[in-house]
Design a protein around this motif. Structure first.
Motif, PDB file in Angstrom:
ATOM      1  N   TYR A 143      -6.020   1.905  -7.462  1.00  0.00           N
ATOM      2  CA  TYR A 143      -5.673   3.304  -7.194  1.00  0.00           C
ATOM      3  C   TYR A 143      -6.795   3.904  -6.363  1.00  0.00           C
ATOM      4  O   TYR A 143      -7.927   4.025  -6.825  1.00  0.00           O
ATOM      5  CB  TYR A 143      -5.494   4.067  -8.506  1.00  0.00           C
ATOM      6  N   LEU A 144      -6.503   4.274  -5.105  1.00  0.00           N
ATOM      7  CA  LEU A 144      -7.485   4.852  -4.200  1.00  0.00           C
ATOM      8  C   LEU A 144      -7.067   6.270  -3.819  1.00  0.00           C
ATOM      9  O   LEU A 144      -5.876   6.558  -3.658  1.00  0.00           O
ATOM     10  CB  LEU A 144      -7.605   4.002  -2.934  1.00  0.00           C
ATOM     11  N   VAL A 145      -8.059   7.132  -3.669  1.00  0.00           N
ATOM     12  CA  VAL A 145      -7.798   8.535  -3.337  1.00  0.00           C
ATOM     13  C   VAL A 145      -8.191   8.796  -1.882  1.00  0.00           C
ATOM     14  O   VAL A 145      -9.289   8.415  -1.447  1.00  0.00           O
ATOM     15  CB  VAL A 145      -8.579   9.475  -4.284  1.00  0.00           C
ATOM     16  N   LYS A 146      -7.294   9.436  -1.135  1.00  0.00           N
ATOM     17  CA  LYS A 146      -7.581   9.817   0.255  1.00  0.00           C
ATOM     18  C   LYS A 146      -8.616  10.942   0.266  1.00  0.00           C
ATOM     19  O   LYS A 146      -8.623  11.779  -0.647  1.00  0.00           O
ATOM     20  CB  LYS A 146      -6.314  10.311   0.946  1.00  0.00           C
TER      21      LYS A 146
ATOM     22  N   ILE B 198       0.875  -1.176   0.000  1.00  0.00           N
ATOM     23  CA  ILE B 198       0.000   0.000   0.000  1.00  0.00           C
ATOM     24  C   ILE B 198       0.907   1.219   0.000  1.00  0.00           C
ATOM     25  O   ILE B 198       1.705   1.400   0.930  1.00  0.00           O
ATOM     26  CB  ILE B 198      -0.947  -0.005   1.213  1.00  0.00           C
ATOM     27  N   LEU B 199       0.795   2.050  -1.015  1.00  0.00           N
ATOM     28  CA  LEU B 199       1.851   3.003  -1.321  1.00  0.00           C
ATOM     29  C   LEU B 199       1.307   4.407  -1.556  1.00  0.00           C
ATOM     30  O   LEU B 199       0.422   4.612  -2.397  1.00  0.00           O
ATOM     31  CB  LEU B 199       2.590   2.511  -2.577  1.00  0.00           C
ATOM     32  N   ASP B 200       1.844   5.379  -0.808  1.00  0.00           N
ATOM     33  CA  ASP B 200       1.568   6.789  -1.075  1.00  0.00           C
ATOM     34  C   ASP B 200       2.436   7.239  -2.251  1.00  0.00           C
ATOM     35  O   ASP B 200       3.438   6.583  -2.581  1.00  0.00           O
ATOM     36  CB  ASP B 200       1.881   7.616   0.174  1.00  0.00           C
ATOM     37  N   ILE B 201       2.064   8.341  -2.900  1.00  0.00           N
ATOM     38  CA  ILE B 201       2.860   8.855  -4.014  1.00  0.00           C
ATOM     39  C   ILE B 201       3.843   9.910  -3.526  1.00  0.00           C
ATOM     40  O   ILE B 201       5.043   9.866  -3.834  1.00  0.00           O
ATOM     41  CB  ILE B 201       1.952   9.442  -5.109  1.00  0.00           C
ATOM     42  N   ASN B 202       3.354  10.880  -2.756  1.00  0.00           N
ATOM     43  CA  ASN B 202       4.221  11.962  -2.272  1.00  0.00           C
ATOM     44  C   ASN B 202       4.962  11.504  -1.022  1.00  0.00           C
ATOM     45  O   ASN B 202       4.411  11.492   0.072  1.00  0.00           O
ATOM     46  CB  ASN B 202       3.386  13.208  -1.972  1.00  0.00           C
TER      47      ASN B 202
ATOM     48  N   MET C  50      -2.161   1.880  -4.752  1.00  0.00           N
ATOM     49  CA  MET C  50      -1.800   3.277  -4.576  1.00  0.00           C
ATOM     50  C   MET C  50      -2.853   3.935  -3.683  1.00  0.00           C
ATOM     51  O   MET C  50      -4.052   3.867  -3.970  1.00  0.00           O
ATOM     52  CB  MET C  50      -1.748   4.002  -5.919  1.00  0.00           C
ATOM     53  N   LEU C  51      -2.424   4.580  -2.606  1.00  0.00           N
ATOM     54  CA  LEU C  51      -3.330   5.292  -1.696  1.00  0.00           C
ATOM     55  C   LEU C  51      -2.782   6.698  -1.545  1.00  0.00           C
ATOM     56  O   LEU C  51      -1.777   6.912  -0.866  1.00  0.00           O
ATOM     57  CB  LEU C  51      -3.401   4.579  -0.337  1.00  0.00           C
ATOM     58  N   THR C  52      -3.413   7.680  -2.187  1.00  0.00           N
ATOM     59  CA  THR C  52      -2.806   8.996  -2.303  1.00  0.00           C
ATOM     60  C   THR C  52      -3.861  10.084  -2.341  1.00  0.00           C
ATOM     61  O   THR C  52      -5.026   9.841  -2.675  1.00  0.00           O
ATOM     62  CB  THR C  52      -1.947   9.065  -3.580  1.00  0.00           C
ATOM     63  N   ALA C  53      -3.441  11.296  -2.011  1.00  0.00           N
ATOM     64  CA  ALA C  53      -4.322  12.456  -2.109  1.00  0.00           C
ATOM     65  C   ALA C  53      -4.404  12.983  -3.527  1.00  0.00           C
ATOM     66  O   ALA C  53      -5.205  13.865  -3.825  1.00  0.00           O
ATOM     67  CB  ALA C  53      -3.832  13.564  -1.166  1.00  0.00           C
ATOM     68  N   ARG C  54      -3.591  12.464  -4.421  1.00  0.00           N
ATOM     69  CA  ARG C  54      -3.552  12.951  -5.800  1.00  0.00           C
ATOM     70  C   ARG C  54      -4.644  12.257  -6.609  1.00  0.00           C
ATOM     71  O   ARG C  54      -4.498  11.127  -7.055  1.00  0.00           O
ATOM     72  CB  ARG C  54      -2.171  12.718  -6.413  1.00  0.00           C
ATOM     73  N   GLY C  55      -5.771  12.967  -6.778  1.00  0.00           N
ATOM     74  CA  GLY C  55      -6.936  12.369  -7.405  1.00  0.00           C
ATOM     75  C   GLY C  55      -7.124  12.715  -8.862  1.00  0.00           C
ATOM     76  O   GLY C  55      -8.128  12.329  -9.456  1.00  0.00           O
TER      77      GLY C  55
END
Length: 243
Positions: free
Chosen positions: A98-101, A50-54, A77-82
């Protein structure tokens, strides 16, 4: 259950994710960056990442790309970048989900379980077997047909050998095998992959096809029947039966 590594630099969120997924029965290790992840990988194999991008140091896209190049690890992918472009890039480099926070923890765990099933990490009930019998046989196909299993993201040769697919490869193959022998246009392929349409300067699909052909040839011992159709796109040049 799965062995999971979570790479997230927000310590409170990382703690919550580790606690929740551990409570669901998974073996979970939290990592603040790519360096900590590499150290975790030296201690044993990871089933799902489970991986953030930034991230500080090496970014999530880079981490996903280098791991996908050498393993079939499940990547969420678990990130705020939607933005759609970020989603496409994530899937393009091999992410499975790909999931968005912010994301509901129950949804995340459901995605973990779904991915674990596709990767065949969840033990299936059945009679006891000897060690030589523990590998399940591939789904049967007719002697002349290929098959595509949507649930497990697997392309199956007529001999029963399998090719595991990434997210974008699954979309591409699903489109081709829905009309075997019929050319599918580049524009339709690009749109199915989340792009606005065919861009002649965008060679990402051609690169994906090259990688897929190479991976397929190694896995099944013969070239995949994916043919370029000049001026149009690609076609699956073989009969397709049920998985």
């Amino acid at each position: 259950m799965a062995r999971i590594a979570i790479v997230e630099d927000e310590s409170h969120l990382l703690g919550d994710l580790v606690e929740y997924l551990s409570g669901c029965g998974h073996e979970v290790e939290g990592c603040a960056d790519g360096v900590a992840l590499d150290a975790a990988l030296t201690r044993g194999p990871i089933d799902i990442l489970i991986l953030d991008i930034n991230l500080p140091g090496e970014g999530g896209f880079s981490i996903a790309g280098r791991l996908r190049a050498k393993s079939d690890i499940g990547i969420i992918m678990l990130t705020a970048r939607g933005l759609n472009v970020d989603r496409v890039v994530g899937l393009e480099i091999g992410a499975d989900v790909y999931l968005v926070k912010p994301v509901e923890l129950r949804e995340l765990e459901a995605q973990v379980r779904s991915l674990a099933r596709r990767l065949k990490l969840t033990p299936q009930p059945g009679p006891a077997q000897s060690p030589a019998e523990t590998t399940p046989p591939a789904p049967s196909t007719s002697a002349a047909d290929w098959a595509f299993d949507q649930l497990s993201w697997t392309l199956i040769s007529p001999e029963g050998r399998t090719v595991k697919l990434t997210g974008n490869e699954r979309v591409f193959i699903a489109l081709l095998v829905s009309r075997p022998g019929e050319p599918v246009s580049r524009d339709e392929i690009f749109r199915a992959l989340g792009k606005r349409g065919w861009d002649p300067a965008d060679r990402s699909v051609d690169s994906m096809v090259r990688r897929l052909r190479a991976k397929g040839a190694e896995a099944v011992g013969q070239p995949l029947p994916i043919e370029s159709v000049h001026g149009i796109g690609y076609a699956f040049a073989a009969a397709v039966g049920p998985a």
